[in-house]
Design an enzyme around this catalytic site. Structure first.
Site, PDB file in Angstrom:
ATOM      1  N   LYS A  66       0.828  -1.214   0.000  1.00  0.00           N
ATOM      2  CA  LYS A  66       0.000   0.000   0.000  1.00  0.00           C
ATOM      3  C   LYS A  66       0.860   1.262   0.000  1.00  0.00           C
ATOM      4  O   LYS A  66       0.659   2.161  -0.832  1.00  0.00           O
ATOM      5  CB  LYS A  66      -0.905  -0.021   1.229  1.00  0.00           C
ATOM      6  CG  LYS A  66      -1.590   1.297   1.547  1.00  0.00           C
ATOM      7  CD  LYS A  66      -2.427   1.175   2.788  1.00  0.00           C
ATOM      8  CE  LYS A  66      -1.582   0.945   4.023  1.00  0.00           C
ATOM      9  NZ  LYS A  66      -0.748   2.105   4.383  1.00  0.00           N
ATOM     10  N   THR A  67       1.804   1.335   0.923  1.00  0.00           N
ATOM     11  CA  THR A  67       2.637   2.536   1.024  1.00  0.00           C
ATOM     12  C   THR A  67       3.480   2.717  -0.229  1.00  0.00           C
ATOM     13  O   THR A  67       3.684   3.837  -0.701  1.00  0.00           O
ATOM     14  CB  THR A  67       3.542   2.442   2.266  1.00  0.00           C
ATOM     15  OG1 THR A  67       2.738   2.227   3.421  1.00  0.00           O
ATOM     16  CG2 THR A  67       4.357   3.704   2.438  1.00  0.00           C
ATOM     17  N   ASP A 254      -4.119   8.313   2.647  1.00  0.00           N
ATOM     18  CA  ASP A 254      -3.693   7.005   3.153  1.00  0.00           C
ATOM     19  C   ASP A 254      -4.640   6.556   4.255  1.00  0.00           C
ATOM     20  O   ASP A 254      -5.207   7.377   4.978  1.00  0.00           O
ATOM     21  CB  ASP A 254      -2.267   7.123   3.695  1.00  0.00           C
ATOM     22  CG  ASP A 254      -1.648   5.771   4.008  1.00  0.00           C
ATOM     23  OD1 ASP A 254      -2.171   4.752   3.515  1.00  0.00           O
ATOM     24  OD2 ASP A 254      -0.650   5.734   4.745  1.00  0.00           O
ATOM     25  N   GLU A 255      -4.817   5.247   4.414  1.00  0.00           N
ATOM     26  CA  GLU A 255      -5.655   4.660   5.476  1.00  0.00           C
ATOM     27  C   GLU A 255      -7.056   5.266   5.478  1.00  0.00           C
ATOM     28  O   GLU A 255      -7.589   5.679   6.504  1.00  0.00           O
ATOM     29  CB  GLU A 255      -4.989   4.859   6.847  1.00  0.00           C
ATOM     30  CG  GLU A 255      -3.582   4.306   6.961  1.00  0.00           C
ATOM     31  CD  GLU A 255      -3.541   2.783   7.028  1.00  0.00           C
ATOM     32  OE1 GLU A 255      -4.605   2.146   6.877  1.00  0.00           O
ATOM     33  OE2 GLU A 255      -2.445   2.244   7.237  1.00  0.00           O
ATOM     34  N   GLN A 352      -9.394  -3.742   7.462  1.00  0.00           N
ATOM     35  CA  GLN A 352      -8.526  -3.304   8.552  1.00  0.00           C
ATOM     36  C   GLN A 352      -9.065  -2.060   9.253  1.00  0.00           C
ATOM     37  O   GLN A 352      -8.318  -1.330   9.898  1.00  0.00           O
ATOM     38  CB  GLN A 352      -7.108  -3.040   8.039  1.00  0.00           C
ATOM     39  CG  GLN A 352      -6.402  -4.278   7.518  1.00  0.00           C
ATOM     40  CD  GLN A 352      -4.933  -4.012   7.219  1.00  0.00           C
ATOM     41  OE1 GLN A 352      -4.120  -3.793   8.104  1.00  0.00           O
ATOM     42  NE2 GLN A 352      -4.585  -4.037   5.945  1.00  0.00           N
ATOM     43  N   ARG A 704      -0.290  -9.658  10.756  1.00  0.00           N
ATOM     44  CA  ARG A 704       0.972  -9.048  11.209  1.00  0.00           C
ATOM     45  C   ARG A 704       2.116 -10.047  11.099  1.00  0.00           C
ATOM     46  O   ARG A 704       3.280  -9.667  11.151  1.00  0.00           O
ATOM     47  CB  ARG A 704       0.879  -8.603  12.681  1.00  0.00           C
ATOM     48  CG  ARG A 704      -0.129  -7.541  13.044  1.00  0.00           C
ATOM     49  CD  ARG A 704      -0.114  -6.344  12.144  1.00  0.00           C
ATOM     50  NE  ARG A 704      -1.071  -6.511  11.047  1.00  0.00           N
ATOM     51  CZ  ARG A 704      -1.053  -5.814   9.916  1.00  0.00           C
ATOM     52  NH1 ARG A 704      -0.094  -4.929   9.712  1.00  0.00           N
ATOM     53  NH2 ARG A 704      -1.960  -6.009   8.983  1.00  0.00           N
TER      54      ARG A 704
END
Length: 925
Positions: A66-67, A254-255, A352, A704
């Site tokens: 994603k980043t 983002d997010e 998420q 994770r």
């Protein structure tokens, strides 16, 4: 640079040179330049980077890059010349994420990234806009940003003025209500009457209004205002909104799944074209609780927020995996005046979204294509983090959620180890088993000639109270660990005091900071003096500093406090003059010395005085990287994430919420029990929506892990001091059997056999005849080590019951006593499925002091019985106790020995009745 009070288009500079036309010769020539950053992207990532026109939603699953997509997209825009650095708005949630984004873009396009002033968090960008136009919302551009502690103090003053009992109507509760209203973009006038009536017998709205007025008097804003005042500014001053709409050629978020209503409205205003209809109109908006709120439509947005008739009760859910557009309390309805939105790209993962408890609205991402018609949705499903079994388990689990857009994570990596599920008898056994697993991981790595860094191991708990057992256990093991989420440096008392001095220098109207240090150190300015200052300031409607200067020049105060106050105000004037003529680090040192604050701690004889002085030195050092005092104070107010200064390798212990965005080789997930996970409060307060958020939290926890994911549950757990029998979480049955391995705890979990989840090894026990391979048992057999450290710096742990070669203790003695049931180096017949509350620590070479009667002292072993039945097989030794002896047992209390069978005792306890226990778990009275 000074900003005009009101934007006047006539004052704008000459038009900038035109940008290359999309698809034109110049654009294609720019695109033909080498773009090495595109080479390693997979097809989906590349599509997300190169789709620059129109609204784009990138659904990026955990570990899908994603980043990388977000930063590469920024670099691609700059490389193609589609926008200048100052024409890109890129927002995220934490300062850490913003720094990482900037660093990554800089690696791809060089120093040009330094010209991106609009890359940062929602709040940092919001405060930048607000300072430029502060006068338009009733503030000055040097306003103070209040933290939670300051908010509470303001609210307490308001409650006191309204003669409300702070114990009955706590200030902290009202602060939470106000924060919730601001997160939903509600001004005092817009708060639903039903919600306002829930505090102080209907005075909630009035108190909210008084609070906002008080902030204006203090020339201050809280975190909620940084966006709420932005929204008000944009709605009431369409020329300002139009200026920013034209300024930002591209918007990247983002997010996006973590945005709240206020952030949504802020983005929605900025993301519309400036040519849309700008006439404000009134509308009603429905709160999540079902109440109606008067709200203005977003000026310049070209949409009208129309009345919703959505009841507060949950709506029927769509089929699993389908795209949904649930009704929102703030959902705009498209009108004919709507113009196509500009180039906005939101990156997020609906699976998420785990911050609903602090105002995040997962519906923002679920209805993206409704808010931005024609939006392109690109799914990133190729995971680069976890192995196949972990991804399959996580995907199968989250598929049980109905409110999701739907995607399935996949990997080209190996299947790896299956997700392990282990049941234990109690939470302490759970901690023991995980400790054994960690040691085993390190031992196996050393046998391969490798190292397993402790930093790559994480324990993710649902609730912070679960951490205590792990901390206790790791201290006993000598295993380094760190707890993520502890108190921050800037929240310590001495740091807050020092910052208060600096805040008053930078902003004289900061009454909260002045009140904090007016008598610190002691100056004889007590409550009576402070009350006089408050009364005068309220009467004259001036800040406390002005009131102090005025009163100290009169005879209304007694001589001693008047002189002290006069000296203090003279000091502030002197420091304020120096502020612009010397480095702010030197100023801070002078302030701390001349105020007497440093001297106060130097004279303090308490144990922590030296540490506080060291913290003050560290504070001054931390100011060096900032250009001026205001920049430093603003940084302190905006920093949200905790920077860990620990360089030591250590196991990470944190909550599942804190773990979002992180990844580790091995992840332990304890506490998967009904009532704890999913958490009962979430189920009670939010019903199905709460359950789905808890399931998303479980999905986050699993993803994770890169290589190993290990789930634990206990059949008994102490919650708030009370032992509670629990049942395994429903999430366990939602995991796919093909990708899960049910495993017995290495520390000896008897939960399966005793709870009906599988056969127990106690069914086939022979005294020390087992060859099972738990690390503790293997250590006991091999009798390895004598403490100290390994070559790699990791501590060598010598468990209880394992002795130095020259300690004079033979195997039979060790087996009969120190390796008796309950010891960490115990045998198969030791009955590891023991009763809750046991701290099995016996068998150290040197005798340990006995715990006090009735205390659960560390190092004391407790009984190994289940409903009175002995589960540990006798080792054949003869007990030193005899019939009639009076004994004490940590769990059952006092009793008399009525029968002796080897090392097994039958004891008639005074309160618990007759029980059979091993003699090493009682002491003679």
């Amino acid at each position: 640079m000074a900003e005009p009070k009101r934007h006047d288009p006539r004052n704008d500079p000459a038009p900038l040179s035109p940008q290359p036309v999309a698809g034109g010769i110049a654009a294609r020539a720019l695109g033909a330049r080498g773009a090495a950053y595109l080479a390693d992207l997979n097809p989906e990532q590349r599509e997300a980077v190169e789709t620059l026109d129109g609204p784009v939603l990138v659904l990026a699953g955990a570990g899908t890059g994603k980043t990388r997509v977000l930063t590469t997209r920024i670099a691609h825009i700059l490389n193609l010349g589609r926008a200048r650095p100052a024409e890109i708005l890129a927002v995220t949630f934490t300062n850490k994420a913003a720094r990482e984004m900037k660093d990554r873009v800089g690696q791809m396009v060089g120093q040009i990234v330094e010209g991106m002033p609009w890359l940062g968090t929602f709040h940092s960008i919001g405060v930048k806009i607000l300072r430029r136009h502060a006068e338009m919302v009733g503030l000055k551009n040097n306003f103070t940003i209040l933290d939670v502690d300051d908010q509470i103090r303001v609210i307490k003053m308001i409650l006191e003025a309204e003669k409300l009992d702070d114990k009955r109507w706590p200030a902290r509760v009202l602060a939470m209500l106000i924060d919730g209203w601001k997160n939903r973009g509600l001004t005092p006038e817009q708060v639903p009457s039903g919600e306002a009536a829930s505090f102080a017998n209907g005075k909630g709205k009035k108190l909210y209004m008084a609070y906002q007025e008080r902030l204006k008097t203090l020339n201050a804003a809280d975190f909620g205002d940084l966006l709420l005042e932005n929204i008000r500014l944009f709605r009431q001053h369409t020329d300002v909104l139009r200026n920013y709409q034209e300024r930002y050629k591209f918007i990247l978020v983002d997010e996006y799944q973590d945005t709240n209503v206020a952030q949504y409205l802020w983005l929605k205003l900025l993301a519309q074209t400036s040519g849309a209809s700008s006439s404000p109109s009134s509308a009603a908006v429905t709160s999540p609780q079902g109440g109606e709120v008067d709200a203005r439509s977003a000026s310049g947005e070209g949409v009208t927020i129309e009345r919703e008739s959505v009841p507060p009760s949950p709506q029927p859910s769509p089929q699993r995996g389908e795209g949904v557009t649930p009704s929102l309390p703030f959902a705009p309805t498209q009108t004919e005046s709507h113009r196509h939105p500009k180039n906005i790209c939101c990156v997020g993962d609906d699976d998420q979204s785990i911050y609903g408890w602090r105002g995040a609205e997962v519906d923002n991402i679920l209805r993206f294509d409704h808010d931005f018609p024609g939006a392109k949705v690109i799914r990133l499903e190729r995971n680069y983090r976890s192995t196949g079994h972990i991804l399959a388990a996580a995907s199968h689990l989250i598929a049980h959620n109905e409110g999701r857009l739907g995607k399935t994570l996949r990997t080209e990596d190996v299947l790896g180890e299956k997700v392990q599920v282990t049941g234990g008898w109690d939470s302490e056994e759970e901690a023991r088993a995980i400790g054994e697993e960690i040691e085993q991981l390190q031992r196996e790595a050393r046998e391969r000639g490798e190292d397993h860094p402790l930093d790559e191991i994480a324990i993710l708990v649902r609730a912070s109270f679960q951490m205590r057992e792990f901390e206790d256990r790791f201290i006993q093991l000598g295993l380094p660990y760190r707890v993520i989420g502890g108190p921050r440096f800037y929240e310590r008392m001495e740091i807050r005091d020092a910052l208060a001095y600096l805040r008053v220098i930078a902003q004289p109207a900061d009454d909260l900071a002045f009140e904090r240090i007016v008598n610190v150190p002691k100056r004889g300015l007590g409550d009576a003096t402070l009350q006089m200052l408050h009364d005068y300031a309220r009467k004259k409607r001036i800040p406390l500093t002005e009131a102090a200067s005025a009163l100290s020049a009169t005879d209304e105060m007694k001589p001693k406090p008047r002189l002290a106050l006069r000296d203090l105000m003279a000091s502030f004037e002197r420091w304020r003059v120096k502020k612009d003529s010397m480095p702010h680090t030197e100023l801070a040192e002078i302030v701390l010395d001349e105020s007497g604050y440093t001297d106060m701690w130097q004279k303090d004889r308490s144990a922590d005085a030296a540490g506080r002085l060291e913290n003050l030195k560290e504070l001054v050092r931390s100011m060096e990287e900032f250009e001026n005092l205001q920049g430093f104070l603003e940084h302190i107010s905006l920093v949200m994430d905790r920077e860990s200064a620990e360089a030591e390798q250590a196991v990470n212990i944190m909550t599942l919420h804190s773990a979002k965005g992180l990844e580790f080789d091995c992840v332990f997930l304890p506490g998967w029990e009904e009532g704890l996970f999913p958490h009962q409060r979430s189920l009670d307060e939010s019903g199905r929506a709460g359950l789905e958020e808890e399931r998303r939290l479980a999905h986050v926890g699993l993803t994770r892990a890169r290589k190993k994911a290990k789930i634990y549950f206990a059949t008994n757990r102490r919650i708030h001091g009370m032992w509670t029998s629990t049942v395994p979480s429903r999430f366990l049955d939602e995991l796919p059997e093909a990708h899960v391995e049910v495993k017995e705890a290495a520390g000896g979990a008897g939960g399966f056999g005793m709870s009906g989840y599988g056969a127990s090894r106690f069914d086939e026990m022979n005294a020390f005849g087992s060859s099972y391979t738990t690390p503790g048992w293997q250590r006991a057999k091999a009798r390895k080590g004598s403490g100290g450290f390994h070559d790699n710096g990791q501590p060598r742990y010598v468990p209880d019951g394992v002795f130095d070669e020259g300690d004079g203790t033979d195997d039979s003695a060790a087996n009969s006593d120190h390796l008796s049931p309950g010891g960490r180096g115990r045998a198969a017949g030791a009955g590891e499925g023991a009763r809750a509350s046991r701290h099995r620590e016996g068998g150290t070479p040197s005798p340990q002091p006995s715990p006090r009667r009735g205390e659960g002292a560390r190092g004391r072993r407790s009984p190994l019985t289940i409903e009175g039945e002995l589960v540990a097989k006798s080792t054949g030794t003869t007990s030193s106790f005899t019939v009639g002896d009076r004994v004490f047992h940590q769990k059952f209390g006092n009793g008399n020995v009525v029968a002796v069978d080897g090392n097994k005792l039958t004891i008639a306890f005074d309160k618990a009745g007759e029980k059979r226990v091993v003699d090493s778990f009682v002491e003679r009275l």
